[in-house]
Design an enzyme around this catalytic site. Structure first.
Site, PDB file in Angstrom:
ATOM      1  N   ASP A  17       0.912  -1.101  -0.084  1.00 35.54           N
ATOM      2  CA  ASP A  17      -0.029   0.120  -0.045  1.00 35.54           C
ATOM      3  C   ASP A  17       1.009   1.198  -0.128  1.00 35.54           C
ATOM      4  OD1 ASP A  17      -2.327   1.484  -0.167  1.00 35.54           O
ATOM      5  OD2 ASP A  17      -2.659   1.256   2.165  1.00 35.54           O
ATOM      6  N   ASN A  65     -10.741  -3.350  -6.340  1.00 38.09           N
ATOM      7  CA  ASN A  65     -10.063  -2.331  -7.075  1.00 38.09           C
ATOM      8  C   ASN A  65     -10.412  -2.018  -8.367  1.00 38.09           C
ATOM      9  OD1 ASN A  65      -6.719  -3.575  -5.786  1.00 38.09           O
ATOM     10  ND2 ASN A  65      -7.787  -1.658  -5.045  1.00 38.09           N
TER      11      ASN A  65
HETATM   12  C1  FPP Z   1      -2.129   0.126  -3.376  1.00 35.95           C
HETATM   13  O1  FPP Z   1      -1.651   1.477  -3.279  1.00 35.95           O
HETATM   14  C2  FPP Z   1      -1.390  -0.496  -4.339  1.00 35.95           C
HETATM   15  C3  FPP Z   1      -2.172  -1.139  -5.319  1.00 35.95           C
HETATM   16  C4  FPP Z   1      -3.601  -1.355  -5.244  1.00 35.95           C
HETATM   17  C5  FPP Z   1      -1.636  -1.915  -6.484  1.00 35.95           C
HETATM   18  C6  FPP Z   1      -0.353  -2.499  -6.316  1.00 35.95           C
HETATM   19  C7  FPP Z   1       0.130  -2.646  -7.585  1.00 35.95           C
HETATM   20  C8  FPP Z   1       1.569  -2.732  -7.729  1.00 35.95           C
HETATM   21  C9  FPP Z   1       2.563  -2.566  -6.511  1.00 35.95           C
HETATM   22  C10 FPP Z   1       2.220  -2.505  -9.148  1.00 35.95           C
HETATM   23  C11 FPP Z   1       1.776  -3.793  -9.832  1.00 35.95           C
HETATM   24  C12 FPP Z   1       2.219  -4.962  -9.350  1.00 35.95           C
HETATM   25  C13 FPP Z   1       2.807  -6.077  -9.804  1.00 35.95           C
HETATM   26  C14 FPP Z   1       3.071  -7.551  -9.232  1.00 35.95           C
HETATM   27  C15 FPP Z   1       3.746  -5.902 -11.177  1.00 35.95           C
HETATM   28  P1  FPP Z   1      -2.534   2.722  -3.456  1.00 35.95           P
HETATM   29  O2  FPP Z   1      -2.797   2.855  -4.909  1.00 35.95           O
HETATM   30  O3  FPP Z   1      -4.137   2.200  -2.713  1.00 35.95           O
HETATM   31  O4  FPP Z   1      -2.004   3.780  -2.618  1.00 35.95           O
HETATM   32  P2  FPP Z   1      -2.779   4.747  -1.747  1.00 35.95           P
HETATM   33  O5  FPP Z   1      -3.265   4.092  -0.573  1.00 35.95           O
HETATM   34  O6  FPP Z   1      -1.371   5.520  -1.407  1.00 35.95           O
HETATM   35  O7  FPP Z   1      -3.518   5.472  -2.539  1.00 35.95           O
END
Ligand code: FPP
Length: 247
Positions: A17, A65
């Protein structure tokens, strides 16, 4: 304690996250953070493998998501596709077997194809299991297992009174891998967000303020260090654990 002296958890699960906030802090779009998040994935997969972790589970895309803006969803899918394309050789070199936890049927076809291809090509690898949770939701996973068992009862191949944990666990996406020993969540939030609700029953939970793009090998070792300071009792007393050694 030197990192060589640490007990390495057999299975580490991570809620990655903080990508969005990391990007916003830098005056960038959220996708910039996800792109940096992919680099952190590469670093942590390599670090986990070299430390001797046997199973690494990453929460890459939840069933919830899909509600994000369409541009973010398609950007994440493109990043995933590129990641899988670019990582195959490294996975093979490092003996890493890829698995998917979640309903891959709902993923865009081009992602599904490369995912299935990578899983098939790495199926013989025994160094570490890399589980990507994609279109994953724990409640949906549990319901799916319940439906399968209910069908077995209806078809009379199973009697409801004979249902044991083992029957249920066999129907989870994560089968036959063991439950996570350590759950790490980056980005400062302290919740499970529908991730591995059954499997995390006895996991040690580690929450850090560090946002996912900044989470590297040192931060992973720090989390493992915290894990080493915990006493896992599995319902027993501290005295019993000390007398019999940690489970
Ligand atoms: C959460 O951060 C992250 C995600 C929903 C996606 C995770 C994806 C990656 C790390 C990249 C792609 C993955 C792979 C395996 C290639 P957020 O967007 O909710 O962050 P925030 O809470 O700061 O808004």
């Amino acid at each position: 304690m030197d990192s060589k002296e640490l007990v390495i958890p057999s299975h580490i699960a991570i809620i990655m996250d903080g990508n969005g906030r990391w990007a916003t802090e830098r005056g960038q779009l959220r996708l910039f953070g996800h792109r940096a998040g992919v680099k952190a994935v590469q670093t942590i997969v390599e670090a986990a493998r070299s430390l001797g972790v046997r199973h690494l589970t990453l929460y890459a895309f939840s069933t919830e998501n899909w509600q994000r803006p369409a541009s973010e969803v398609s950007g994440l899918m493109a990043l995933l596709q590129n990641y899988l394309k670019s990582e195959l050789q490294r996975m093979l070199r490092n003996e890493i077997r890829l698995h998917c936890l979640g309903d891959a049927e709902q993923l865009p076809k081009d992602v599904r194809v490369i995912l299935e291809e990578t899983m098939a090509k790495t199926a013989h690898c025994t160094g570490m299991n890399l589980n990507l949770a994609l279109n994953y939701g724990s409640r949906a996973e549990i319901l799916r297992a319940v439906q399968t068992l209910a069908r077995a009862c209806e078809e009379k191949s199973l009697h409801w009174a004979d249902i044991e944990e083992a029957h249920f666990v066999r129907e989870l996406y994560s089968a036959p891998q063991p439950d996570p020993d350590l759950l790490i969540r980056t980005g400062g939030e302290c919740r499970l967000s529908n991730f591995l609700l059954w499997q995390l029953s006895y996991a040690e939970l580690y929450f850090t303020e560090v946002k996912w793009p900044d989470f590297g090998r040192d931060e992973l070792i720090e989390a493992i260090r915290a894990y080493n300071a915990r006493q896992r009792r599995f319902g027993r007393t501290g005295e019993q654990v000390q007398a019999g050694g940690q489970a």
